[in-house]
Design a protein around this motif. Structure first.
Motif, PDB file in Angstrom:
ATOM      1  N   UNK A 122       0.785  -1.243   0.000  1.00  0.00           N
ATOM      2  CA  UNK A 122       0.000   0.000   0.000  1.00  0.00           C
ATOM      3  C   UNK A 122       0.816   1.293   0.000  1.00  0.00           C
ATOM      4  N   UNK A 123       1.767   1.438   0.930  1.00  0.00           N
ATOM      5  CA  UNK A 123       2.488   2.711   1.019  1.00  0.00           C
ATOM      6  C   UNK A 123       3.415   2.939  -0.177  1.00  0.00           C
ATOM      7  N   UNK A 124       4.231   1.950  -0.596  1.00  0.00           N
ATOM      8  CA  UNK A 124       5.016   2.153  -1.819  1.00  0.00           C
ATOM      9  C   UNK A 124       4.153   2.466  -3.039  1.00  0.00           C
ATOM     10  N   UNK A 125       2.993   1.813  -3.140  1.00  0.00           N
ATOM     11  CA  UNK A 125       2.098   2.099  -4.270  1.00  0.00           C
ATOM     12  C   UNK A 125       1.650   3.551  -4.248  1.00  0.00           C
ATOM     13  N   UNK A 126       1.265   4.046  -3.097  1.00  0.00           N
ATOM     14  CA  UNK A 126       0.805   5.431  -2.986  1.00  0.00           C
ATOM     15  C   UNK A 126       1.918   6.407  -3.365  1.00  0.00           C
ATOM     16  N   UNK A 127       3.131   6.138  -2.871  1.00  0.00           N
ATOM     17  CA  UNK A 127       4.262   7.015  -3.191  1.00  0.00           C
ATOM     18  C   UNK A 127       4.593   6.954  -4.673  1.00  0.00           C
ATOM     19  N   UNK A 128       4.573   5.755  -5.237  1.00  0.00           N
ATOM     20  CA  UNK A 128       4.897   5.611  -6.659  1.00  0.00           C
ATOM     21  C   UNK A 128       3.854   6.290  -7.539  1.00  0.00           C
ATOM     22  N   UNK A 129       2.585   6.251  -7.137  1.00  0.00           N
ATOM     23  CA  UNK A 129       1.555   6.953  -7.900  1.00  0.00           C
ATOM     24  C   UNK A 129       1.795   8.457  -7.877  1.00  0.00           C
ATOM     25  N   UNK A 130       2.187   8.983  -6.728  1.00  0.00           N
ATOM     26  CA  UNK A 130       2.495  10.415  -6.638  1.00  0.00           C
ATOM     27  C   UNK A 130       3.674  10.769  -7.545  1.00  0.00           C
ATOM     28  N   UNK A 131       4.704   9.920  -7.515  1.00  0.00           N
ATOM     29  CA  UNK A 131       5.872  10.165  -8.361  1.00  0.00           C
ATOM     30  C   UNK A 131       5.496  10.134  -9.845  1.00  0.00           C
ATOM     31  N   UNK A 132       4.679   9.166 -10.229  1.00  0.00           N
ATOM     32  CA  UNK A 132       4.290   9.050 -11.632  1.00  0.00           C
ATOM     33  C   UNK A 132       3.440  10.244 -12.060  1.00  0.00           C
ATOM     34  N   UNK A 133       2.577  10.708 -11.191  1.00  0.00           N
ATOM     35  CA  UNK A 133       1.762  11.888 -11.497  1.00  0.00           C
ATOM     36  C   UNK A 133       2.645  13.111 -11.730  1.00  0.00           C
ATOM     37  N   UNK A 134       3.744  13.184 -10.984  1.00  0.00           N
ATOM     38  CA  UNK A 134       4.628  14.348 -11.064  1.00  0.00           C
ATOM     39  C   UNK A 134       5.678  14.204 -12.166  1.00  0.00           C
ATOM     40  N   UNK A 135       6.255  12.987 -12.294  1.00  0.00           N
ATOM     41  CA  UNK A 135       7.419  12.814 -13.164  1.00  0.00           C
ATOM     42  C   UNK A 135       7.153  11.972 -14.403  1.00  0.00           C
ATOM     43  N   UNK A 136       6.022  11.309 -14.484  1.00  0.00           N
ATOM     44  CA  UNK A 136       5.715  10.508 -15.664  1.00  0.00           C
ATOM     45  C   UNK A 136       5.726   9.020 -15.393  1.00  0.00           C
ATOM     46  N   UNK A 137       5.152   8.254 -16.321  1.00  0.00           N
ATOM     47  CA  UNK A 137       5.050   6.811 -16.167  1.00  0.00           C
ATOM     48  C   UNK A 137       3.663   6.391 -15.710  1.00  0.00           C
ATOM     49  N   UNK A 138       3.442   5.078 -15.703  1.00  0.00           N
ATOM     50  CA  UNK A 138       2.165   4.505 -15.268  1.00  0.00           C
ATOM     51  C   UNK A 138       2.407   3.549 -14.105  1.00  0.00           C
ATOM     52  N   UNK A 139       1.590   3.660 -13.082  1.00  0.00           N
ATOM     53  CA  UNK A 139       1.670   2.759 -11.932  1.00  0.00           C
ATOM     54  C   UNK A 139       0.306   2.125 -11.721  1.00  0.00           C
ATOM     55  N   UNK A 140       0.301   0.808 -11.545  1.00  0.00           N
ATOM     56  CA  UNK A 140      -0.954   0.095 -11.318  1.00  0.00           C
ATOM     57  C   UNK A 140      -0.844  -0.752 -10.050  1.00  0.00           C
ATOM     58  N   UNK A 141      -1.927  -0.771  -9.293  1.00  0.00           N
ATOM     59  CA  UNK A 141      -2.010  -1.643  -8.114  1.00  0.00           C
ATOM     60  C   UNK A 141      -2.435  -3.024  -8.602  1.00  0.00           C
ATOM     61  N   UNK A 142      -1.466  -3.791  -9.038  1.00  0.00           N
ATOM     62  CA  UNK A 142      -1.761  -5.079  -9.663  1.00  0.00           C
ATOM     63  C   UNK A 142      -0.739  -6.125  -9.243  1.00  0.00           C
ATOM     64  N   UNK A 143      -1.218  -7.317  -8.991  1.00  0.00           N
ATOM     65  CA  UNK A 143      -0.354  -8.449  -8.675  1.00  0.00           C
ATOM     66  C   UNK A 143       0.504  -8.762  -9.895  1.00  0.00           C
ATOM     67  N   UNK A 144       1.801  -8.898  -9.698  1.00  0.00           N
ATOM     68  CA  UNK A 144       2.698  -9.142 -10.829  1.00  0.00           C
ATOM     69  C   UNK A 144       2.361 -10.448 -11.550  1.00  0.00           C
TER      70      UNK A 144
END
Length: 269
Positions: A165-187
């Motif tokens: 949960x917490x890494x996902x939230x941080x990564x979504x913020x980073x992607x919103x700011x710096x680019x890329x796509x982040x999904x909360x999905x099982x690999x």
């Protein structure tokens, strides 16, 4: 008897109680040689050490947990920590390391030297294939790789998946700011067929299963890159040894139409 992440947790707790029982017997016997009382800090260290030794069949991070758990409890007792603080610490740790219990994959972060190596790989592959590359990070942590790769001119799409949960939230913020796509999905539920570069920095535990997924889904001409953890019994196409402090190794597995033959098949009769 104990299987899966929950099984390992139960085994670890059982081993703590076994260590406590051994320590209790040892203290009882020691009174004939050494006059009690004994320093509590010494007993706590012995408890942690015994629990870690008894956990030799568990993954290495479990041994560290086994050793540090009694020390943490003793420290909390010494400073009279408020139970709410203890609960808060537990919640934060769960939010960060939620995948450890299920997948036995701790949070490993890719450093800048490794990202530069990924950049070089993307440049080489784009030049060789004459087209832009699609990149995915399986278990992207804080999202740094995805954001970095999304800004490269050789990358058409950069995507990461994360379930803690917490890494996902941080990564979504980073992607919103710096680019890329982040999904909360099982690999394990990601379709790898649409990617040219698949990157993973996981642990030894899931590598055999992940390799089966890679072989089943990745297209010919794509590449699977594993940071630090090789696929057991499979020879990588290349091994890149980096010049960072931890001497990172990147294991590159080129995917071809021809099936990869495990090294064990070449063993002498």
């Amino acid at each position: 008897m104990f299987e899966g992440g929950v099984g390992k947790l139960l085994r670890a707790l059982l081993l703590q109680f076994v260590a406590l029982a051994i320590l209790a017997v040892g203290v009882y016997m020691a009174r004939h040689v050494f006059t009690p009382p004994y320093p509590v800090w010494g007993l706590v260290l012995m408890q942690g050490g015994l629990a870690a030794l008894l956990s030799w069949r568990l993954p290495v991070w479990w041994r560290w947990i086994q050793f540090l758990l009694p020390l943490g409890l003793y420290g909390a007792w010494i400073i009279q920590m408020d139970p709410w603080w203890s609960l808060s610490v537990f919640v934060v740790l769960w939010l960060v390391f939620a995948n450890v219990n299920k997948e036995r994959v701790p949070l490993y972060l890719t450093n800048s030297v490794t990202r530069q190596a990924l950049r070089v790989l993307a440049e080489e592959r784009a030049a060789q294939q004459g087209r832009m590359q699609r990149f995915i990070d399986l278990g992207c942590g804080l999202g740094g790789n995805v954001c970095f790769m999304s800004r490269l001119p050789q990358i058409e799409r950069a995507l990461g998946v994360e379930t803690a949960p917490l890494p996902y939230f941080i990564s979504r913020l980073q992607a919103w700011w710096r680019g890329g796509e982040i999904h909360a999905q099982d690999l394990w539920k990601v379709d790898l067929s649409g990617f040219d570069m698949v990157y993973a920095f996981l642990s030894p535990e899931p590598m055999p299963k992940l390799w089966q997924k890679v072989q089943a889904e990745m297209r010919a001409g794509s590449v699977f890159v594993s940071n630090s953890f090789a696929v057991p019994d499979v020879a990588p196409s290349q091994v890149w040894e980096l010049s960072d402090r931890r001497q990172t190794r990147l294991y590159l597995y080129e995917i071809s139409e021809r099936p990869v033959i495990p090294l064990g098949d070449f063993a002498d009769d």
